[in-house]
Design a protein around this motif. Sequence first.
Motif, PDB file in Angstrom:
ATOM      1  N   LYS A 189       0.887  -1.117  -0.158  1.00  0.00           N
ATOM      2  CA  LYS A 189       0.021  -0.226  -0.061  1.00  0.00           C
ATOM      3  C   LYS A 189       0.710   1.302  -0.003  1.00  0.00           C
ATOM      4  N   GLU A 190       1.981   1.316   0.727  1.00  0.00           N
ATOM      5  CA  GLU A 190       2.698   2.347   0.662  1.00  0.00           C
ATOM      6  C   GLU A 190       4.427   2.082   0.443  1.00  0.00           C
ATOM      7  N   PRO A 191       5.063   3.047   0.083  1.00  0.00           N
ATOM      8  CA  PRO A 191       6.504   2.411   0.152  1.00  0.00           C
ATOM      9  C   PRO A 191       7.171   2.543   1.576  1.00  0.00           C
ATOM     10  N   ILE A 194      12.784   3.525   3.224  1.00  0.00           N
ATOM     11  CA  ILE A 194      14.044   3.588   2.414  1.00  0.00           C
ATOM     12  C   ILE A 194      13.817   3.619   0.830  1.00  0.00           C
ATOM     13  N   GLN A 195      12.650   3.140   0.553  1.00  0.00           N
ATOM     14  CA  GLN A 195      12.214   3.041  -0.848  1.00  0.00           C
ATOM     15  C   GLN A 195      11.619   4.694  -1.120  1.00  0.00           C
ATOM     16  N   LYS A 196      11.015   5.134  -0.298  1.00  0.00           N
ATOM     17  CA  LYS A 196      10.476   6.681  -0.414  1.00  0.00           C
ATOM     18  C   LYS A 196      12.056   7.354  -0.643  1.00  0.00           C
ATOM     19  N   THR A 215      16.947  -4.003   8.983  1.00  0.00           N
ATOM     20  CA  THR A 215      16.496  -5.181   8.456  1.00  0.00           C
ATOM     21  C   THR A 215      15.290  -5.159   7.795  1.00  0.00           C
ATOM     22  N   GLY A 216      14.961  -5.866   6.702  1.00  0.00           N
ATOM     23  CA  GLY A 216      13.260  -6.188   6.648  1.00  0.00           C
ATOM     24  C   GLY A 216      12.889  -4.969   6.075  1.00  0.00           C
ATOM     25  N   SER A 217      13.483  -3.838   5.645  1.00  0.00           N
ATOM     26  CA  SER A 217      12.951  -2.604   5.440  1.00  0.00           C
ATOM     27  C   SER A 217      12.543  -2.323   3.944  1.00  0.00           C
ATOM     28  N   GLY A 218      12.798  -3.279   3.078  1.00  0.00           N
ATOM     29  CA  GLY A 218      12.396  -3.300   1.820  1.00  0.00           C
ATOM     30  C   GLY A 218      13.431  -2.444   0.762  1.00  0.00           C
ATOM     31  N   LYS A 219      14.715  -3.019   1.108  1.00  0.00           N
ATOM     32  CA  LYS A 219      16.021  -2.461   0.400  1.00  0.00           C
ATOM     33  C   LYS A 219      15.940  -2.949  -1.044  1.00  0.00           C
ATOM     34  N   THR A 220      15.474  -4.172  -1.253  1.00  0.00           N
ATOM     35  CA  THR A 220      15.540  -4.735  -2.472  1.00  0.00           C
ATOM     36  C   THR A 220      14.590  -4.105  -3.375  1.00  0.00           C
ATOM     37  N   LEU A 221      13.664  -3.492  -3.317  1.00  0.00           N
ATOM     38  CA  LEU A 221      12.961  -2.676  -4.162  1.00  0.00           C
ATOM     39  C   LEU A 221      13.506  -1.243  -4.078  1.00  0.00           C
ATOM     40  N   ASP A 275      13.819 -13.323  -7.067  1.00  0.00           N
ATOM     41  CA  ASP A 275      12.153 -13.767  -6.928  1.00  0.00           C
ATOM     42  C   ASP A 275      11.529 -12.321  -6.858  1.00  0.00           C
ATOM     43  N   HIS A 276      12.070 -11.428  -6.291  1.00  0.00           N
ATOM     44  CA  HIS A 276      11.753 -10.151  -5.518  1.00  0.00           C
ATOM     45  C   HIS A 276      11.678  -9.300  -6.857  1.00  0.00           C
ATOM     46  N   LEU A 277      12.525  -9.185  -7.547  1.00  0.00           N
ATOM     47  CA  LEU A 277      12.666  -8.449  -8.820  1.00  0.00           C
ATOM     48  C   LEU A 277      11.715  -8.915  -9.931  1.00  0.00           C
ATOM     49  N   ASP A 341      24.444  -5.645  -2.929  1.00  0.00           N
ATOM     50  CA  ASP A 341      23.514  -5.722  -1.714  1.00  0.00           C
ATOM     51  C   ASP A 341      24.096  -6.426  -0.477  1.00  0.00           C
ATOM     52  N   GLU A 342      23.961  -6.049   0.594  1.00  0.00           N
ATOM     53  CA  GLU A 342      24.558  -6.374   1.910  1.00  0.00           C
ATOM     54  C   GLU A 342      25.956  -6.223   1.737  1.00  0.00           C
ATOM     55  N   ALA A 343      26.414  -4.905   1.299  1.00  0.00           N
ATOM     56  CA  ALA A 343      27.780  -4.822   1.192  1.00  0.00           C
ATOM     57  C   ALA A 343      28.837  -5.052   2.298  1.00  0.00           C
ATOM     58  N   LEU A 542      17.701 -13.535   4.548  1.00  0.00           N
ATOM     59  CA  LEU A 542      16.916 -14.310   4.131  1.00  0.00           C
ATOM     60  C   LEU A 542      15.512 -13.796   4.654  1.00  0.00           C
ATOM     61  N   ASP A 543      14.569 -13.543   3.737  1.00  0.00           N
ATOM     62  CA  ASP A 543      13.233 -13.117   3.647  1.00  0.00           C
ATOM     63  C   ASP A 543      12.271 -13.911   3.675  1.00  0.00           C
ATOM     64  N   ILE A 544      11.853 -14.392   4.830  1.00  0.00           N
ATOM     65  CA  ILE A 544      10.474 -15.326   4.683  1.00  0.00           C
ATOM     66  C   ILE A 544       9.375 -14.912   5.414  1.00  0.00           C
ATOM     67  N   GLY A 567      16.513  -9.345  12.630  1.00  0.00           N
ATOM     68  CA  GLY A 567      15.831  -9.059  11.431  1.00  0.00           C
ATOM     69  C   GLY A 567      14.971  -9.880  10.571  1.00  0.00           C
ATOM     70  N   ARG A 568      15.341 -11.279  11.047  1.00  0.00           N
ATOM     71  CA  ARG A 568      14.575 -12.320  10.290  1.00  0.00           C
ATOM     72  C   ARG A 568      13.065 -12.375  10.621  1.00  0.00           C
ATOM     73  N   THR A 569      12.856 -11.470  11.848  1.00  0.00           N
ATOM     74  CA  THR A 569      11.204 -11.351  12.352  1.00  0.00           C
ATOM     75  C   THR A 569      10.888  -9.802  12.073  1.00  0.00           C
ATOM     76  N   ALA A 570       9.614  -9.391  12.437  1.00  0.00           N
ATOM     77  CA  ALA A 570       9.084  -8.066  12.251  1.00  0.00           C
ATOM     78  C   ALA A 570       9.590  -7.634  11.132  1.00  0.00           C
ATOM     79  N   ARG A 571       9.631  -8.167   9.991  1.00  0.00           N
ATOM     80  CA  ARG A 571       9.723  -7.595   8.767  1.00  0.00           C
ATOM     81  C   ARG A 571       8.767  -6.742   8.008  1.00  0.00           C
ATOM     82  N   ALA A 572       9.032  -5.765   7.168  1.00  0.00           N
ATOM     83  CA  ALA A 572       8.017  -4.964   6.540  1.00  0.00           C
ATOM     84  C   ALA A 572       7.204  -4.464   7.619  1.00  0.00           C
TER      85      ALA A 572
HETATM   86  N1  ATP Z   1       6.553  -1.249   0.264  1.00  0.00           N
HETATM   87  C1  ATP Z   1       6.464  -2.261   0.788  1.00  0.00           C
HETATM   88  N2  ATP Z   1       5.225  -2.356   1.601  1.00  0.00           N
HETATM   89  C2  ATP Z   1       5.062  -3.732   2.286  1.00  0.00           C
HETATM   90  N3  ATP Z   1       6.100  -4.779   2.232  1.00  0.00           N
HETATM   91  C3  ATP Z   1       7.026  -4.628   1.483  1.00  0.00           C
HETATM   92  C4  ATP Z   1       7.219  -3.073   0.767  1.00  0.00           C
HETATM   93  N4  ATP Z   1       8.619  -3.351   0.147  1.00  0.00           N
HETATM   94  C5  ATP Z   1       8.957  -4.723   0.382  1.00  0.00           C
HETATM   95  N5  ATP Z   1       8.312  -5.295   1.020  1.00  0.00           N
HETATM   96  C6  ATP Z   1       8.328  -6.554   1.729  1.00  0.00           C
HETATM   97  O1  ATP Z   1       9.449  -6.494   2.907  1.00  0.00           O
HETATM   98  C7  ATP Z   1       9.961  -7.723   2.934  1.00  0.00           C
HETATM   99  C8  ATP Z   1      11.280  -7.311   3.348  1.00  0.00           C
HETATM  100  O2  ATP Z   1      11.899  -6.553   2.127  1.00  0.00           O
HETATM  101  P1  ATP Z   1      13.614  -6.692   1.686  1.00  0.00           P
HETATM  102  O3  ATP Z   1      14.063  -8.354   1.630  1.00  0.00           O
HETATM  103  O4  ATP Z   1      13.772  -6.004   0.440  1.00  0.00           O
HETATM  104  O5  ATP Z   1      14.316  -6.214   2.979  1.00  0.00           O
HETATM  105  P2  ATP Z   1      15.541  -5.934   3.217  1.00  0.00           P
HETATM  106  O6  ATP Z   1      15.648  -4.458   3.985  1.00  0.00           O
HETATM  107  O7  ATP Z   1      16.517  -6.104   1.987  1.00  0.00           O
HETATM  108  O8  ATP Z   1      16.025  -6.696   4.305  1.00  0.00           O
HETATM  109  P3  ATP Z   1      17.499  -7.368   4.696  1.00  0.00           P
HETATM  110  O9  ATP Z   1      18.255  -6.424   5.383  1.00  0.00           O
HETATM  111  O10 ATP Z   1      17.180  -8.354   6.117  1.00  0.00           O
HETATM  112  O11 ATP Z   1      17.931  -8.111   3.562  1.00  0.00           O
HETATM  113  C9  ATP Z   1       9.601  -8.640   1.813  1.00  0.00           C
HETATM  114  O12 ATP Z   1       9.138  -9.774   2.079  1.00  0.00           O
HETATM  115  C10 ATP Z   1       9.105  -7.547   0.740  1.00  0.00           C
HETATM  116  O13 ATP Z   1       8.266  -8.195  -0.240  1.00  0.00           O
END
Ligand code: ATP
Length: 715
Positions: A189-191, A194-196, A215-221, A275-277, A341-343, A542-544, A567-572
């Motif tokens: 629903k929202e960026p 870090i995406q923003k 961790t888990g903050s959506g860096k991949t996108l 997979d994410h990309l 990534d994960e430099a 690891l993003d599960i 950081g494997r929990t409480a993601r996004a």
């Molecule tokens: N805008 C968003 N809203 C909701 N969920 C999102 C959003 N962007 C990414 N996610 C989800 O959040 C999870 C974590 O994203 P991502 O793996 O990119 O985090 P990360 O910052 O790379 O984490 P790490 O540092 O642990 O690798 C993924 O499951 C992803 O699908």
Amino acid sequence: MASQISDKKRPKKTKKRSRVESVEFERINSLNWNPTLTEKDDDFSFLIGSNELEGGFLCLEEIDESEYNLGIAKSTGGSEEKGKTKPKKQKVDTKNEELNGEAKGESKEEIEEVGKETKQKKKKKKKKKKDKINKDAVNEAEGNEESPAVTDGNDDQEQDSVDETEYYAWNELRLHPLLMKSIYALKFKEPTPIQKACIPAGAHQGKDVVGAAETGSGKTLAFGLPILQRLLEEREKAERQLPENGELDEKVASAGLLRALIITPTRELALQVTDHLKEAARHSNFRVVPIVGGMSSEKQERLLKTRPEIVVGTPGRLWELMSGGDTHLVELHSLSFFVLDEADRMIENGHFHELQSIVDMLPMASKSTDDDSQKSQNCETVSSVQRKKRQTFVFSATIALSADFRKKLKRGSQKSKANDELNSIETLSERAGMRADAAIIDLTNASILANKLEESFIDCREEDKDGYLYYILSVHGQGRTIVFCTSIAALRHISSLLRILGVNVWTLHAQMQQRARLKAIDRFRGHEHGILIATDVAARGLDIPGVRTVIHYQLPHSAEVYVHRSGRTARAHSDGCSIALITPNDTSKFAALCKSFSKDNFQRFPLEMSYMPEVMKRLSLARQIDKISRKDSQDKAKKNWLERSAELMELDLEDNDSEEERVNNHKRKKATSAQLTNLQEVILIMKFLILISKKRAARCTKLLLRAGSRKHRTT
Ligand SMILES: Nc1ncnc2c1ncn2[C@@H]1O[C@H](COP(=O)(O)OP(=O)(O)OP(=O)(O)O)[C@@H](O)[C@H]1O
């Protein structure tokens, strides 16, 4: 930023207080570790299973590499109409929404079964967020060429209506409509913050980006969307410039040059990023391919022959193929995006030299002249846009750039320090051609750990650790749980005990074959209440989804690893809980840990002590069984070794045992096996008798979470 956005959505203050309370109550209740089973349910039934995944013993053929295979993209010209900026209701494709790894490794029948269920739910128009596996997932699992790695964008038959206004927070990022279509399907629903912060700099200003966030903050996108946005814009621009005879359009669309190279430290992470990309690119026809060790090089070479625009890989295999002269990988003049990534992990043992070699192959701005690029036959159809300067993205959860380097990037100084004065990430960034005006987006200062993470600990004696672990897993273990160990020996010890106790666990450690590692992750991902016992190989990246609990069975060696593990929990936007088991030996380590986060808010994990005697009784039985089984397998191993050695030396083993000894041996074996069976039966009976009331135990968890939410309200 996220909080500002969510504030807008919060109920207005005028709403009654009771409503707020009930929302809070719902939040607590919605957590998976709250009991949903009634008391008559078997507490352990969902945990019982096979031990088929013990590391390294898995059949090599069990992992289907075709899961990561790709069909060659069909050209659609990418000329989909741009959406209007004003939000309006429109139908978009959600057929492939939330396609993730869950389908992998499942049988076709299982997938189809789940697919049917999903369709039924759609009919009922339930808009529940839950994992869906669909027809495309079947294709992917079967390795069909029509796999959804790329789609032709014509999959509109099964549509759900999407209210675009719910996604208004994305508007200011001005993403391409094809990317927004993927975002609707993902239901993001929202960026994230870090995406923003990264998308404007990376996608619209064309800047290099150094990004750091929890961790888990959506860096991949945060780096993936800028790459896709720019590729889409380039493609559309090139199409506009070309004559409209149709032929050249196709050439541009399938020119097949490497445009983005993304390097990750681990194979699992590379596959996950891929997979994410793929999900983000599913309407754009860009091909994303993973190149990782542990899989057949020939297959990966074949994948590269499909000439994907985006390659995600680990340094070792990438360098192996590059130094072997793989044509797709060495044509780096066309590369527009280079991502680390994960430099910080990259510079650890084993990666640095290969990575450096790859970085040294990147053409520098001065070298990448038109002359150079014309040497490549593939460049004939490529417009000048593809020879623009390369963008470098460096991302990590715990990036540490020296103040000097930051200043230098800010000042735009061209004068480079001697390399040995720079720390390694800086060296790599510089060598990779990081430009002086790079955007540094560091969101780690506020909180390195996720906001919704509740951190807790249990004080215990070394010998009681297993009991507490078993207690947490069987009483509180709803949702997925990862148990971290620092040593493989400890991992083997607890996985063996837990399996005897009827708890189905998967293991993940560095000595496992790559295929077994991936399979374990897939199985874990596929089980709503899965338990993974892992070493720190799983700590990063690891993003599960749905990991609700992380248990530190052994404390990690550094605070940084603790951050990554937790950081494997409480993601996004989800909640999560981390529990550290602290023995007297760990107290100084734990004190240092608390200090490094300046945290005195580690809470004591609430325990219902009255259950512990029962737990300990079962554990003691399990230990006896474990001891007998170990002794038995040690004896067998010893005997096998003796026989093998004798065979090697071409000696005959004499059987010196007298008839009486042989009979005694046989009797002993029989008695041991009977004892084992008895113990196993007792443990089974106890399983049904044990009076662990999930309701009472869950009350403890609620207390912890309530305390947590009070903490959030006050901060
Ligand atoms: N805008 C968003 N809203 C909701 N969920 C999102 C959003 N962007 C990414 N996610 C989800 O959040 C999870 C974590 O994203 P991502 O793996 O990119 O985090 P990360 O910052 O790379 O984490 P790490 O540092 O642990 O690798 C993924 O499951 C992803 O699908």
